[in-house]
Design an enzyme around this catalytic site. Sequence first.
Site, PDB file in Angstrom:
ATOM      1  N   ARG A 180     -47.634 -85.500   3.699  1.00 62.65           N
ATOM      2  CA  ARG A 180     -48.657 -86.558   3.687  1.00 62.65           C
ATOM      3  C   ARG A 180     -49.980 -85.870   3.408  1.00 62.65           C
ATOM      4  NH1 ARG A 180     -49.783 -91.595   7.685  1.00 62.65           N
ATOM      5  NH2 ARG A 180     -48.036 -92.311   6.412  1.00 62.65           N
ATOM      6  N   HIS A 224     -47.396 -94.617  -1.671  1.00 66.97           N
ATOM      7  CA  HIS A 224     -46.697 -94.537  -0.379  1.00 66.97           C
ATOM      8  C   HIS A 224     -45.255 -95.038  -0.599  1.00 66.97           C
ATOM      9  CE1 HIS A 224     -46.049 -94.147   3.764  1.00 66.97           C
ATOM     10  NE2 HIS A 224     -46.838 -95.076   4.258  1.00 66.97           N
ATOM     11  N   GLN A 229     -42.820 -96.226   2.267  1.00 65.23           N
ATOM     12  CA  GLN A 229     -43.186 -97.516   2.839  1.00 65.23           C
ATOM     13  C   GLN A 229     -42.581 -98.667   2.026  1.00 65.23           C
ATOM     14  OE1 GLN A 229     -45.257 -98.101   5.688  1.00 65.23           O
ATOM     15  NE2 GLN A 229     -44.245-100.068   5.403  1.00 65.23           N
ATOM     16  N   ASP A 256     -52.967-104.727   3.511  1.00 63.95           N
ATOM     17  CA  ASP A 256     -53.112-103.427   4.174  1.00 63.95           C
ATOM     18  C   ASP A 256     -54.583-103.280   4.559  1.00 63.95           C
ATOM     19  OD1 ASP A 256     -52.704-100.808   5.038  1.00 63.95           O
ATOM     20  OD2 ASP A 256     -52.580 -99.949   3.025  1.00 63.95           O
ATOM     21  N   CYS A 293     -47.939-102.711   6.328  1.00 65.78           N
ATOM     22  CA  CYS A 293     -47.334-101.399   6.608  1.00 65.78           C
ATOM     23  C   CYS A 293     -47.742-100.861   7.974  1.00 65.78           C
ATOM     24  CB  CYS A 293     -47.694-100.420   5.502  1.00 65.78           C
ATOM     25  SG  CYS A 293     -49.453-100.036   5.410  1.00 65.78           S
ATOM     26  N   ARG A 323     -38.382 -98.224   8.343  1.00 65.36           N
ATOM     27  CA  ARG A 323     -38.793 -96.905   7.855  1.00 65.36           C
ATOM     28  C   ARG A 323     -37.755 -95.866   8.294  1.00 65.36           C
ATOM     29  NH1 ARG A 323     -44.169 -95.716   6.969  1.00 65.36           N
ATOM     30  NH2 ARG A 323     -43.319 -93.758   6.199  1.00 65.36           N
TER      31      ARG A 323
END
Length: 305
Positions: A105, A132, A135, A221, A261, A289
Site C-alpha cells: 500500500r 485499489h 477493494q 468514497d 469501501c 475483502r
Amino acid sequence: MKTIRHFLQLKDFSAEEIGYVFERTKIIKDRFKRYERYHPLADRTLLMIFEKASTRTRLSFEAGMQQLGGAAIYLNTRDSQLGRGEPVSDAAQVMSRMCDIVMIRTFEQSMVENFAANSRVPIINGLTNEYHPCQILADIYTFVEQRGSIQGRTVAWIGDSNNVCNTWLQAAEVLDFNVHVSTPPEYRVEPERAGLYGTDCFEEFEDPMQACAGADLVTTDVWTSMGFEAENAARLEAFADWCVDVDMMRVAAPDALFMHCLPAHRGEEVTAEVIDGPQSVVWDEAENRLHVQKALLEYLLLGRV
Ligand code: CP
Ligand code: NVA
C-alpha cells in the site's frame, strides 16, 4: 522460467480469471464459515508493506494468510529502510528472496510497478493513489453474491474520481457493465490516469441525481483520500452537493444496493440514513475483502487448484 503474475491493477486479470477467483472465493468462504481447516499456503510467507494507514486491508490480508496456513509480516515505511531512502528496486530484490508474495500500500502506482519489475514473487496492489483493485474485487463479489452477474448492470459513482473510482472504471471495461460518474467539475475522471483503453463503459453526469437514476448499485468514497489531506478544506466545499442521501437512493433501481469501501464519514460523502439503512451492504462488502483476497493469494501462489 515461469512468468510471475502480479495484481497491480484490476485489468491485469481477464474476465475469465476474475470469474475463477470468484469461484474459489465462494468455496474458500463456505469452508471458513464451516470452520473447516484449509491450509494450502503452509510455509508460505506474505510480506505486507504499508506506506499509508489501514484497518481492513491489513487485517484481511494478515488474517487471511494465517487462515490459509501461511504467515504474514507487516512492515511500514517508518520502521524499514524504505523510509530512509533505500531504492525500491534494491528493496524488491531482497524482500522477494525472503518472502513468497508481497502486498504493497503506497502513494504512486509507479512504486508498485517498479517493485514488481524487480521482484521474484507476485506483487499485489493494496491501494495506490491511482487504484485499489482488491477493494473492487470484493465489491463486485458482493454484488454478484446478492444480485447475480454484474454484466450489463449500472453502477453510480458519486463523489471523488479517486483510486476506487478509477478501479470501478477498469472493472467496467473488463466485465462489461456501465458506470455513471458524477463528480464536481474540477474533480472529473482522467481516463489516462484511470488506465482506461477507450471503451464507452462510463458516462459522466453533472447532477448526481441523474447519475443515480435507475442504478443497480450506488457507491461513493471519502472526499479526501490519504495523501491529499492538504486539500481537505477546498474539497469539503467543492463536494458539498455530492453526499449520497435517501433522495439519490430513491431514484436508483428499487433493489439498488449501497456500497462504500470504508472508512466512511457520515454527513460528508453519505448520510447515516443511507449507510446504516436497508440498502447498504457495507459490512458484507468489508468482510468479503477477506474471502476474495484469500482466493487471490491462492491463485497467485498456486495457480488453478
Ligand atoms: N477499504 C480499505 O481499504 O480500508 P482500509 O484503509 O482500512 O484498509
Ligand atoms: N480513496 C481512499 C480509500 C481508502 C480505503 C483513500 O485512498 O484514502
